[in-house]
Design an enzyme around this catalytic site. Structure first.
Site, PDB file in Angstrom:
ATOM      1  N   ARG A 247       0.780  -1.170  -0.174  1.00  0.00           N
ATOM      2  CA  ARG A 247      -0.142  -0.073   0.031  1.00  0.00           C
ATOM      3  C   ARG A 247       0.903   1.164   0.070  1.00  0.00           C
ATOM      4  O   ARG A 247       1.466   1.509   1.012  1.00  0.00           O
ATOM      5  CB  ARG A 247      -0.794  -0.045   1.209  1.00  0.00           C
ATOM      6  CG  ARG A 247      -1.961   0.961   1.377  1.00  0.00           C
ATOM      7  CD  ARG A 247      -2.511   1.150   2.715  1.00  0.00           C
ATOM      8  NE  ARG A 247      -1.752   1.981   3.640  1.00  0.00           N
ATOM      9  CZ  ARG A 247      -1.664   1.955   4.909  1.00  0.00           C
ATOM     10  NH1 ARG A 247      -2.031   0.819   5.528  1.00  0.00           N
ATOM     11  NH2 ARG A 247      -0.790   2.810   5.453  1.00  0.00           N
ATOM     12  N   HIS A 251      -3.443   4.700   4.689  1.00  0.00           N
ATOM     13  CA  HIS A 251      -4.714   3.774   4.739  1.00  0.00           C
ATOM     14  C   HIS A 251      -5.861   4.373   4.183  1.00  0.00           C
ATOM     15  O   HIS A 251      -6.579   3.855   3.395  1.00  0.00           O
ATOM     16  CB  HIS A 251      -4.883   3.338   6.264  1.00  0.00           C
ATOM     17  CG  HIS A 251      -6.134   2.742   6.499  1.00  0.00           C
ATOM     18  ND1 HIS A 251      -6.455   1.366   5.913  1.00  0.00           N
ATOM     19  CD2 HIS A 251      -7.415   2.965   7.003  1.00  0.00           C
ATOM     20  CE1 HIS A 251      -7.635   1.116   6.291  1.00  0.00           C
ATOM     21  NE2 HIS A 251      -8.014   1.857   7.024  1.00  0.00           N
ATOM     22  N   TYR A 260       3.996   5.614  11.694  1.00  0.00           N
ATOM     23  CA  TYR A 260       4.194   4.307  11.908  1.00  0.00           C
ATOM     24  C   TYR A 260       5.141   3.637  10.949  1.00  0.00           C
ATOM     25  O   TYR A 260       5.445   2.602  11.219  1.00  0.00           O
ATOM     26  CB  TYR A 260       3.011   3.541  12.156  1.00  0.00           C
ATOM     27  CG  TYR A 260       2.028   3.533  10.855  1.00  0.00           C
ATOM     28  CD1 TYR A 260       2.088   3.049   9.666  1.00  0.00           C
ATOM     29  CD2 TYR A 260       0.990   4.502  11.042  1.00  0.00           C
ATOM     30  CE1 TYR A 260       1.248   2.829   8.757  1.00  0.00           C
ATOM     31  CE2 TYR A 260       0.088   4.497   9.991  1.00  0.00           C
ATOM     32  CZ  TYR A 260       0.271   3.657   9.069  1.00  0.00           C
ATOM     33  OH  TYR A 260      -0.765   3.891   7.882  1.00  0.00           O
TER      34      TYR A 260
HETATM   35  C1  LIG Z   1     -14.847  -5.459  11.515  1.00  0.00           C
HETATM   36  C2  LIG Z   1     -14.056  -4.339  11.293  1.00  0.00           C
HETATM   37  N1  LIG Z   1     -13.109  -3.913  12.312  1.00  0.00           N
HETATM   38  C3  LIG Z   1     -12.169  -2.821  12.049  1.00  0.00           C
HETATM   39  C4  LIG Z   1     -12.362  -1.901  10.948  1.00  0.00           C
HETATM   40  C5  LIG Z   1     -11.404  -0.852  10.743  1.00  0.00           C
HETATM   41  N2  LIG Z   1     -10.707  -1.058   9.726  1.00  0.00           N
HETATM   42  C6  LIG Z   1     -10.771  -0.489   8.388  1.00  0.00           C
HETATM   43  S1  LIG Z   1      -9.621  -1.162   7.418  1.00  0.00           S
HETATM   44  C7  LIG Z   1      -8.638  -2.060   8.709  1.00  0.00           C
HETATM   45  C8  LIG Z   1      -7.603  -2.591   8.424  1.00  0.00           C
HETATM   46  C9  LIG Z   1      -7.613  -3.751   7.435  1.00  0.00           C
HETATM   47  O1  LIG Z   1      -6.510  -4.241   6.980  1.00  0.00           O
HETATM   48  P1  LIG Z   1      -6.138  -4.969   5.799  1.00  0.00           P
HETATM   49  O2  LIG Z   1      -7.560  -6.131   5.923  1.00  0.00           O
HETATM   50  O3  LIG Z   1      -5.027  -5.671   5.862  1.00  0.00           O
HETATM   51  O4  LIG Z   1      -6.637  -4.286   4.479  1.00  0.00           O
HETATM   52  P2  LIG Z   1      -6.013  -2.942   3.939  1.00  0.00           P
HETATM   53  O5  LIG Z   1      -6.703  -1.869   4.363  1.00  0.00           O
HETATM   54  O6  LIG Z   1      -4.574  -2.813   4.222  1.00  0.00           O
HETATM   55  O7  LIG Z   1      -6.553  -2.966   2.463  1.00  0.00           O
HETATM   56  C10 LIG Z   1      -9.503  -1.820   9.958  1.00  0.00           C
HETATM   57  C11 LIG Z   1      -8.850  -2.237  11.099  1.00  0.00           C
HETATM   58  C12 LIG Z   1     -13.291  -2.466  10.065  1.00  0.00           C
HETATM   59  N3  LIG Z   1     -13.512  -1.775   8.887  1.00  0.00           N
HETATM   60  N4  LIG Z   1     -14.075  -3.597  10.289  1.00  0.00           N
END
Ligand SMILES: Cc1ncc(C[n+]2csc(CCOP(=O)(O)OP(=O)(O)O)c2C)c(N)n1
Lengths: 346, 324
Positions: A247, A251, A260
């Protein structure tokens, strides 16, 4: 069990092994990646201007998304998440819908009839099992359609990932699990999501095939997903594919990665840019040049402008409409509330 | 005294709570980024990564692990990023957190706090604007609190950590940085279960909590100009809630307006209305009004303003109550 990630195109554009696709097809994929990048930049800019709500950029993940989505047939399903607009668009989910949704409008979720793409999952992890149910239904209905679900490394930490993987393997549903391991889940590196060496390793525990692919190599991704899709279609069960990517951006547009991660890490991944290596390869094959690049970028710009204009032309939902899609027919309670809003305002 | 936002008051409370080695803070991104709302900013540096713990993305895991820590004698504070992401942990909350004391007849207890940012009004993505407090208030064995000022944010959080039972601590997203106020330095607590009189009045009692308190206060100020004297009560705690304060007020004013942004049907307002009629039916001079969100998903940014109750809607309800 972890082997080197499968790769066909080296970062310098050298092809290892046989051409998995005709050159014309590869040019088409590359063009889609150019379009995706232009849209991503456009959306990030629009968010900064206050025209979009939050936005989750996917810069750096174009090969993973385009490579995977291009391995599906029109009758196959895509169940993806908030960062997967490039894949969704390639499956026919209109860019204007993707943008409309991100302006904060529910109608962004209304894909055209025939487009087998669910609205992006905003909750992490809940959607993977949906691709199991969809694929299962297709088998019960006697079709040979497959469902592919996309998710991040972070999503594999949710309990629902386990249930989805287990169901898919136990019932041998025609599901493909496509993990874009982009190194980070907001501020946590993949090493803090799992103590396993790779995410693909997790497949073993479910009796499923797992493999790691270079996620910045559109050809390797396409080839790996194509095989998994045909295995699934043949009734031989699900596959977990881990695409190693990165990425490049924050985020979301409200995140500050400076808190971080080391900018040098970002730079090292820019060196492995997924677009550059396909372009180099196509150029060495005489299938691409400066003019083609300029034309592709110009066309992508026009397409983006048109999609943005279409999205921004849509008038916001009025008070009546916020009640109209909760049920097939609004309940008496909703009708009463709708009348109240109409009478008194808010 | 320090001039603090709600977010900073919470940081202050967490910092104080973490002085007790039994307390840990765990959740997604609480360490390096200080959490989505920067509430734990600087705390990992101050207390170390073993005490301010970045977890994998797994809400059921966060709450289930916090429960285990609590059973083993610690006082964990679990953070969920947004209320819409607290639902994967509901099995832990309903089946274990709220029950272990009764199941073991006091042998095991779960003195944990679950901090959950909640509420609409910032044009967020789906699942980021939920007001599902009624889900939590309906679960036996939990306490549920909702501060609306920097002072109460700090005092209630410290009270929640000190409480011997599990506390769901709801943080109104809209208020994190919208208000600043003087907050006493050092430890202090605000008792769980005690409402706060926001403004005194004689004609109508408005009961609100969370982000709706400010709206109610603004409505009261507007109405004062036109000669209506509105009393505003900030409930602050939903379980247990201050029945006495509300009933005493309604007995005096004879009129009540209940405000929450959560959906109307089986919202917490229904509980308040039912309780008022049990205790003060014969004091009522008008039907009790409810100003609530609708029975819909909170609309996304472009249409959210059709959903969230405004001061105008509260004022209109007060006027209706006055007209009886
Ligand atoms: C159930 C839930 N918990 C927390 C979140 C908040 N949140 C949004 S994205 C994220 C990280 C997800 O990381 P990853 O699965 O690696 O996907 P990326 O964002 O890197 O594409 C979090 C914790 C959420 N959207 N849904």
């Amino acid at each position: 069990m972890s082997a080197e990630p499968q790769q066909l195109l080296a970062p310098d554009g050298t092809l290892h092994g046989d051409l998995p696709l005709p050159l014309g097809e590869i040019s088409r994929l590359y063009r889609a990646m150019v379009v995706a990048r232009v849209f991503d930049g456009k959306c990030s800019a629009m968010q900064r201007q206050g025209r979009l709500a939050t936005y989750a950029p996917y810069e750096g993940q174009e090969a993973a998304q385009i490579g995977a989505a291009s391995a599906l047939e029109a009758s196959d399903w895509l169940v993806a998440s908030y960062r997967d607009a490039a894949a969704m668009a390639l499956r026919g989910y209109p860019w204007s819908n993707l943008i409309l949704g991100r302006t904060g409008d529910e109608r962004g979720g209304h894909a055209p009839e025939g487009v087998r793409v669910l609205p992006p999952s905003i909750t992490v992890g809940g959607h993977m099992i949906h691709a199991v149910g969809i694929a299962w239904a297709e088998r019960l209905k006697g079709t040979d359609a497959v469902a592919l679900t996309m998710f991040g490394d972070g999503a594999t930490s949710e309990g629902d990932f386990h249930e989805a993987m287990n169901f898919a393997a136990v019932f041998a549903t025609p599901t493909v699990f496509f993990c874009q391991n982009n190194g980070w889940a907001i501020s946590l590196p993949t090493s803090r999501q799992t103590a396993a060496e790779t995410i693909a390793d997790k497949a073993v525990g479910y009796g499923m095939t797992g493999l790691v692919v270079d996620g910045n190599d559109v050809l390797a991704v396409h080839e790996a997903v194509r095989r998994a899709v045909s295995t699934a279609r043949a009734g031989e069960g699900p596959t977990l594919i881990e695409a190693l990517t990165y990425r490049i951006g924050p985020h979301t547009t409200t995140d500050d990665p400076g808190r971080y991660r080391d900018p040098a890490e970002v730079e090292s991944w820019r060196e492995r840019d997924p677009l550059r290596r396909v372009r180099r390869f196509l150029e060495t094959q005489g299938a691409w040049d400066e003019d083609a690049q300029a034309a592709a970028e110009h066309d992508a710009g026009l397409e983006a402008e048109a999609a943005v204009a279409a999205a921004e032309m849509v008038a916001a939902l009025d008070g009546d409409e916020i009640f109209s899609a909760m049920y097939a027919v609004p309940t008496i309670h909703l009708e009463e509330q709708r009348a109240r809003l109409r009478r008194d305002g808010r | 005294m320090a001039d603090l936002t709600v977010a900073r008051a919470l940081t202050d409370a967490l910092d104080i709570a973490l002085a007790d080695p039994a307390v840990v803070l765990l959740g997604e991104d609480v360490g390096a980024t200080g959490g989505v709302f920067r509430v734990s900013d600087g705390l990992r540096e101050a207390h170390g990564p073993d005490r301010v713990i970045d977890t994998p993305v797994a809400e059921s895991g966060i709450v289930g692990a916090a429960f285990g820590m609590a059973v083993a004698g610690m006082r964990p504070i679990a953070e969920i990023q947004f209320m819409g992401f607290s639902y994967p942990a509901l099995d832990q909350v309903i089946n274990h957190v709220g029950r272990v004391r009764n199941r073991s007849r006091h042998r095991f207890t779960a003195p944990l706090v679950i901090r959950i940012p909640y509420g609409a009004g910032i044009g967020a993505a789906e699942h980021h604007s939920e007001s599902a407090e009624a889900i939590y208030t309906h679960i036996p064995g939990l306490k549920v609190v909702v501060p609306s000022t920097p002072h109460d944010a700090k005092g209630l959080l410290l009270a929640a950590v000190a409480d011997d039972d599990p506390v769901i601590f709801l943080e109104p997203i809209r208020l994190y940085r919208a208000v600043r106020a003087e907050v006493p330095e050092g430890p202090f607590t605000v008792p769980i279960g005690a409402a706060r009189l926001v403004v005194g009045g004689e004609d109508v009692t408005v009961v609100a909590y969370g982000a709706m308190v400010r709206e109610a206060e603004a409505a009261a100020a507007e109405l004062a100009a036109s000669g209506t004297s509105v009393e505003v009560i900030d409930l602050r705690s939903l379980v247990p809630w201050d029945v006495e304060a509300v009933v005493e007020s309604v007995r005096r004013t004879g009129r009540a307006v209940i405000v929450h942004e959560a959906p109307r049907t089986t919202g917490f307002g229904a509980e308040i209305v039912a309780t008022i009629q049990e205790h003060a039916l014969y004091s009522l001079r008008a039907p009790i009004e409810r100003v609530t969100g609708w029975d819909t998903v909170v609309p996304l940014r472009r249409a959210e303003h059709h959903y969230v109750p405004t001061r105008a809607a509260i004022a209109a309800a007060v006027v209706r109550a006055m007209e009886g």
